[in-house]
Design a protein around this motif. Sequence first.
Motif, mmCIF file in Angstrom:
data_model
loop_
_atom_site.group_PDB
_atom_site.id
_atom_site.type_symbol
_atom_site.label_atom_id
_atom_site.label_comp_id
_atom_site.label_asym_id
_atom_site.label_seq_id
_atom_site.Cartn_x
_atom_site.Cartn_y
_atom_site.Cartn_z
ATOM 1 N N GLU A 84 19.078 -34.328 12.802
ATOM 2 C CA GLU A 84 18.460 -32.789 12.497
ATOM 3 C C GLU A 84 18.413 -32.188 11.129
ATOM 4 O O GLU A 84 17.557 -31.879 10.813
ATOM 5 N N ALA A 85 19.230 -32.324 10.306
ATOM 6 C CA ALA A 85 18.616 -31.488 9.282
ATOM 7 C C ALA A 85 17.624 -32.989 8.831
ATOM 8 O O ALA A 85 16.726 -31.873 8.022
ATOM 9 N N LEU A 86 17.526 -33.814 8.767
ATOM 10 C CA LEU A 86 16.191 -35.047 8.251
ATOM 11 C C LEU A 86 15.449 -34.793 9.096
ATOM 12 O O LEU A 86 13.980 -34.656 8.396
ATOM 13 N N LEU A 87 15.326 -34.716 10.036
ATOM 14 C CA LEU A 87 14.203 -33.846 11.173
ATOM 15 C C LEU A 87 13.538 -32.943 10.517
ATOM 16 O O LEU A 87 12.130 -33.280 9.929
ATOM 17 N N ASN A 88 13.870 -31.534 10.341
ATOM 18 C CA ASN A 88 13.842 -30.550 10.044
ATOM 19 C C ASN A 88 12.811 -31.016 8.399
ATOM 20 O O ASN A 88 12.223 -30.839 8.152
ATOM 21 N N GLN A 89 13.562 -31.735 8.111
ATOM 22 C CA GLN A 89 13.554 -31.722 5.721
ATOM 23 C C GLN A 89 12.412 -32.326 5.980
ATOM 24 O O GLN A 89 10.941 -31.855 4.990
ATOM 25 N N VAL A 90 11.679 -33.337 6.689
ATOM 26 C CA VAL A 90 10.169 -33.361 6.894
ATOM 27 C C VAL A 90 9.673 -33.647 7.804
ATOM 28 O O VAL A 90 8.336 -34.080 7.948
ATOM 29 N N ASN A 91 9.782 -32.413 8.354
ATOM 30 C CA ASN A 91 8.805 -31.630 9.209
ATOM 31 C C ASN A 91 8.459 -32.592 10.302
ATOM 32 O O ASN A 91 7.430 -33.124 10.585
ATOM 33 N N LEU A 92 9.817 -33.234 11.265
ATOM 34 C CA LEU A 92 9.375 -33.953 12.225
ATOM 35 C C LEU A 92 10.680 -33.636 13.240
ATOM 36 O O LEU A 92 9.667 -33.847 14.305
ATOM 37 N N TRP A 93 10.346 -32.294 13.160
ATOM 38 C CA TRP A 93 11.972 -31.974 13.913
ATOM 39 C C TRP A 93 10.635 -31.910 15.486
ATOM 40 O O TRP A 93 10.886 -31.644 16.711
ATOM 41 N N GLU A 123 10.306 -32.445 -3.943
ATOM 42 C CA GLU A 123 11.975 -32.104 -3.659
ATOM 43 C C GLU A 123 13.166 -32.196 -3.766
ATOM 44 O O GLU A 123 14.088 -32.139 -4.117
ATOM 45 N N VAL A 124 12.702 -34.051 -2.870
ATOM 46 C CA VAL A 124 13.633 -34.594 -3.184
ATOM 47 C C VAL A 124 14.297 -35.563 -4.965
ATOM 48 O O VAL A 124 15.496 -35.786 -4.812
ATOM 49 N N GLY A 125 13.294 -35.249 -5.625
ATOM 50 C CA GLY A 125 13.728 -35.989 -6.593
ATOM 51 C C GLY A 125 14.579 -35.480 -7.293
ATOM 52 O O GLY A 125 14.169 -36.140 -8.834
ATOM 53 N N GLU A 126 14.605 -34.391 -7.848
ATOM 54 C CA GLU A 126 15.329 -33.230 -8.592
ATOM 55 C C GLU A 126 16.559 -34.469 -8.896
ATOM 56 O O GLU A 126 17.269 -33.687 -10.636
ATOM 57 N N ASN A 127 17.877 -34.466 -8.169
ATOM 58 C CA ASN A 127 18.621 -34.879 -8.801
ATOM 59 C C ASN A 127 19.444 -36.403 -8.508
ATOM 60 O O ASN A 127 20.591 -36.623 -8.828
ATOM 61 N N VAL A 128 18.510 -37.170 -8.113
ATOM 62 C CA VAL A 128 18.832 -38.879 -7.971
ATOM 63 C C VAL A 128 17.125 -39.682 -8.782
ATOM 64 O O VAL A 128 17.067 -38.789 -9.056
ATOM 65 N N VAL A 129 17.955 -40.479 -8.876
ATOM 66 C CA VAL A 129 16.794 -41.289 -9.352
ATOM 67 C C VAL A 129 15.653 -42.138 -8.252
ATOM 68 O O VAL A 129 16.301 -42.629 -7.088
ATOM 69 N N ILE A 130 14.183 -41.582 -8.659
ATOM 70 C CA ILE A 130 13.833 -41.914 -7.585
ATOM 71 C C ILE A 130 12.474 -43.271 -8.255
ATOM 72 O O ILE A 130 12.142 -42.429 -8.919
ATOM 73 N N ILE A 131 12.604 -44.142 -7.598
ATOM 74 C CA ILE A 131 11.171 -45.379 -8.363
ATOM 75 C C ILE A 131 9.876 -44.825 -7.227
ATOM 76 O O ILE A 131 10.870 -45.509 -6.415
ATOM 77 N N LEU A 132 8.559 -44.817 -8.376
ATOM 78 C CA LEU A 132 8.088 -44.237 -7.405
ATOM 79 C C LEU A 132 6.844 -45.895 -7.926
ATOM 80 O O LEU A 132 5.712 -45.752 -8.159
ATOM 81 N N SER A 133 6.857 -46.840 -6.663
ATOM 82 C CA SER A 133 6.171 -48.093 -7.296
ATOM 83 C C SER A 133 4.646 -47.861 -6.770
ATOM 84 O O SER A 133 4.874 -48.137 -5.543
ATOM 85 N N THR A 134 4.324 -48.353 -7.402
ATOM 86 C CA THR A 134 2.384 -47.684 -6.705
ATOM 87 C C THR A 134 1.238 -48.829 -7.329
ATOM 88 O O THR A 134 1.134 -48.417 -8.687
#
Length: 292
Positions: A115-124, A178-189
């Motif tokens: 439920e928290a994830l679906l709300n976070q990504v605005n799919l609830w 929003e997600v990437g403040e406290n973790v390592v995120i690699i954006l490959s593009t």
Amino acid sequence: MLTIENLTHVYGNGTRALDGVSLSIPKGMFGLLGPNGAGKSTLMRSIATLQTPTSGSIRFGDIDVIRTPEQLRRVLGYLPQDFGVYPRVSAYDMLDHMAVLKGISNGRDRKQTVEALLNQVNLWPVRGKALAGFSGGMRQRFGIAQALIGNPELIIVDEPTAGLDPEERNRFLNLLAEVGENVVIILSTHIVEDVTDLCPRMAVLAGGKIQLEGAPVELMHTLQGRVWTRTVDKADLAELSKAHNVISTRLFAGRTVVHVLSDTHPGDGFEPAPGGLEDVYLATVNASRRAA
């Protein structure tokens, strides 16, 4: 910190997809730019423990990724370029199923997580809708939701905005920020704007090698006063390319706008152009192709 040292991967047919790649990636968003066939997906799959590189090392904190891949998988979130799902299953049920696979066996904990994830990504509001009815952007947001299960410390997203319309792209990039403040995120593009908008650090991968690494603002500064622009007829482009280091061309009002790289004024008709990250990227890729 994710540390990659001298990573090389050679496929069975002799293709050297990675050739001595070394990177140090701290917390936050890190952009990996490169053209199709540069080796980006091979690098992402190696980091995600989906394939074992020919040689080199990958460490995430105290985890030796190649020797103990199961340890990394406990803290990894991964959104591959081709993210497949069961199309007739609802978003809620699919995310619930994936939470089980990630080891969340307690029903109450799983319900809270989904439920928290679906709300976070605005799919609830569309949680009961079959995934087959989702737009491209909605599917990508669902992909990020599944990648966030279990509060991962390392998140890999491979070509996440390809094919999205501008509104969905902005929504998706805001979510990543929003997600990437406290973790390592690699954006490959291969989409320069994604890196410009999000990433404080980046690298360019071409021909299986790291060609350039640094902060986008600093890299753009290296081209200050060295990029020049001119509008020409298409028929004159071949001759112009022989005389100048052309880094990009685009059509505007039926004519061709050319950007060239030169330490001095290239001649009549050229005007100074602000060197953007796209100029940095294209100049780097072009130089790597000439050197190959």
